[in-house]
Design an enzyme around this catalytic site. Sequence first.
Site, PDB file in Angstrom:
ATOM      1  N   ASP A 242       0.893  -1.150   0.000  1.00 58.48           N
ATOM      2  CA  ASP A 242       0.000   0.000   0.000  1.00 58.48           C
ATOM      3  C   ASP A 242       0.933   1.201   0.000  1.00 58.48           C
ATOM      4  O   ASP A 242       1.669   1.411   0.978  1.00 58.48           O
ATOM      5  CB  ASP A 242      -0.878   0.002   1.256  1.00 58.48           C
ATOM      6  CG  ASP A 242      -1.856   1.170   1.236  1.00 58.48           C
ATOM      7  OD1 ASP A 242      -1.404   2.301   0.968  1.00 58.48           O
ATOM      8  OD2 ASP A 242      -3.046   0.968   1.483  1.00 58.48           O
ATOM      9  N   HIS A 243       0.920   1.969  -1.067  1.00 58.16           N
ATOM     10  CA  HIS A 243       1.973   2.981  -1.193  1.00 58.16           C
ATOM     11  C   HIS A 243       1.890   4.054  -0.106  1.00 58.16           C
ATOM     12  O   HIS A 243       2.847   4.773   0.129  1.00 58.16           O
ATOM     13  CB  HIS A 243       2.005   3.590  -2.595  1.00 58.16           C
ATOM     14  CG  HIS A 243       0.974   4.641  -2.857  1.00 58.16           C
ATOM     15  ND1 HIS A 243      -0.294   4.354  -3.285  1.00 58.16           N
ATOM     16  CD2 HIS A 243       1.015   5.989  -2.757  1.00 58.16           C
ATOM     17  CE1 HIS A 243      -0.971   5.473  -3.422  1.00 58.16           C
ATOM     18  NE2 HIS A 243      -0.207   6.495  -3.113  1.00 58.16           N
TER      19      HIS A 243
ATOM     20  N   HIS B  43      -5.844   2.871   1.641  1.00 57.81           N
ATOM     21  CA  HIS B  43      -5.082   4.031   2.110  1.00 57.81           C
ATOM     22  C   HIS B  43      -5.686   4.689   3.364  1.00 57.81           C
ATOM     23  O   HIS B  43      -4.980   4.965   4.327  1.00 57.81           O
ATOM     24  CB  HIS B  43      -4.987   5.089   1.005  1.00 57.81           C
ATOM     25  CG  HIS B  43      -4.481   4.550  -0.291  1.00 57.81           C
ATOM     26  ND1 HIS B  43      -3.533   3.564  -0.352  1.00 57.81           N
ATOM     27  CD2 HIS B  43      -4.762   4.857  -1.587  1.00 57.81           C
ATOM     28  CE1 HIS B  43      -3.270   3.289  -1.622  1.00 57.81           C
ATOM     29  NE2 HIS B  43      -4.005   4.052  -2.388  1.00 57.81           N
TER      30      HIS B  43
HETATM   31  C1  BG6 Z   1      -4.118   5.243  -5.781  1.00 54.97           C
HETATM   32  C2  BG6 Z   1      -5.494   5.388  -6.363  1.00 54.97           C
HETATM   33  O1  BG6 Z   1      -4.005   4.043  -5.063  1.00 54.97           O
HETATM   34  O2  BG6 Z   1      -3.857   6.344  -4.916  1.00 54.97           O
HETATM   35  C3  BG6 Z   1      -5.596   6.683  -7.127  1.00 54.97           C
HETATM   36  O3  BG6 Z   1      -5.776   4.296  -7.225  1.00 54.97           O
HETATM   37  C4  BG6 Z   1      -5.210   7.852  -6.253  1.00 54.97           C
HETATM   38  O4  BG6 Z   1      -6.908   6.873  -7.652  1.00 54.97           O
HETATM   39  C5  BG6 Z   1      -3.874   7.604  -5.557  1.00 54.97           C
HETATM   40  O5  BG6 Z   1      -5.123   8.998  -7.073  1.00 54.97           O
HETATM   41  C6  BG6 Z   1      -3.623   8.674  -4.515  1.00 54.97           C
HETATM   42  O6  BG6 Z   1      -2.323   8.590  -4.035  1.00 54.97           O
HETATM   43  P1  BG6 Z   1      -1.604   9.853  -3.409  1.00 54.97           P
HETATM   44  O7  BG6 Z   1      -0.298   9.306  -2.911  1.00 54.97           O
HETATM   45  O8  BG6 Z   1      -1.452  10.869  -4.498  1.00 54.97           O
HETATM   46  O9  BG6 Z   1      -2.499  10.364  -2.313  1.00 54.97           O
END
Ligand code: BG6
Length: 505
Positions: free
Chosen positions: A191-192, A254
């Site tokens: 999960d990034h 997230h």
């Molecule tokens: C991704 C989603 O996992 O996370 C995207 O699929 C979203 O739709 C993105 O834009 C948001 O990531 P961050 O790091 O920009 O908040």
Amino acid sequence: MTHPRQPQHQKPDACAFVIFGVTGDLTHRLVLPSLYNLAASHLLPDRFCIVGIARKGMSSEQLRDNLMEGLRKYATRPVEDEVAQRLLQCVTAIEADPSEPDSFDQLKARLEKLEAARETHGNRLFYLATPPSAFAPIAQQLGRVGLLKEDGKAWRRLVVEKPFGTDLASAKKLNDQLLELVTEHQIYRIDHYLGKETVQNILVLRFANGMFEPIWNRHHIDHVQITVEEKLGVGTRGSFYDATGALRDMVPNHLFQLLSLVAMEPPARFDAHTVRSEKAEVLSAIQPLTEQEALQNSVRGQYKAGMVGDAELADYRKTKDVRPDSTTETYAAIKLTIDNWRWAGVPFYLRTGKALGAKRTEVAIKFRQAPFAMFSCTPIDTLAENYLVIGIEPTQSITLQFNTKIPGPTIRTDGVQMKFNYKDYFQAEPATGYETLIYDCMIGDNILFQRADSVEAGWKAVEPFIEAWKKAGRDGLHGYEAGSEGPQAAADLLARDGRSWRKLA
Ligand code: BG6
């Protein structure tokens, strides 16, 4: 995340890094630039090879050119030739396609030969940067030919990208399929958000400081707000997004990562098992809702044409690959409660949406109001709200908002902020946010990866919303103008409880 007692910058073991989806967007945008940044910081193993699972007929030379092109486009810092060459000379292209099982037998033979030549001791990491439908078929083929079996000292790891399932049943099925082939400690579900420094810092903020934990509970905290707002629309991802929606795309993964870090009990030790157990525990304590309750405690919206900054954004339903009568939400706000002693009665309000007026990711902890009575005989008529705000985007910060006396002969107060900005204290090389995650996969630390039970607990908690919204269809879907703050109904959700969303400071 290196453990405090580990020496800094431990080099990972020798290994083979096998990438499925090597010419895809994810590899170009995140995986390779991260490997480059690790190479530049001398954090790749001394004996290392990258195997790109490429389409038929692609030579290693062609693959290196393709990756170099991607690197030039997406690197987070100027590309130095020496570092890029050092990295790319590790790359070998090998063909394999799960619809042609024989190709995996060949992959095995070629990989073993390469491993012997590169002296990587049989340690292997398989990175599935592919569409989710390919996760199980690839893993099954790898398992069938014996590439996943840990033997002796050699480790075998499987890195799986998001989305992990599309609901509870599919996530369970995928977990079962993978756990038939490998054990939990071999799986790294990415999960990034857990790659973000400020997200990792939630643990440090809470547990490395003595002053927050005593007040981190229902006696002192009024409620918690978790906000992930984006300016971007759906762009070219219409077909994925229309089948997914804001809730599935963002909440069980997230937003729940943020929620679990904020709400978990203090782990007894800073190790993957203990930390992940506490995270799973708090997710499973989210109060189960009926579909009726889910409807009452949620708002969904879909953006209409509007201006986001200077840019015009078309109506969501006019986006390429989106159904013209789509009822998919591009905005979701939900209210949850957690059934335990720490949080009983403390609402957690979560909201996320696309095509909004600002990009903002933050966790705002709202403390209970001080008793007002003692000020009733003064000119003070209101007190500012006490917030602790963990800023993740666009600034990486921690802000404490409190009341202070306005200088002067009469007693009057104003809300002021004490703000810590990461960039004022620490200089970090611009990074993709994947470096720590990739490094951790190689050193075998899965503290920042999702465990099967957390994934399932997350899906379980959002299931009533998914089901209720599916049945409600168009009813209750609020339109909002692109570039706005989202649907008014989201403000009403809190107003009903006598609360309001924190305004952008
Ligand atoms: C991704 C989603 O996992 O996370 C995207 O699929 C979203 O739709 C993105 O834009 C948001 O990531 P961050 O790091 O920009 O908040």
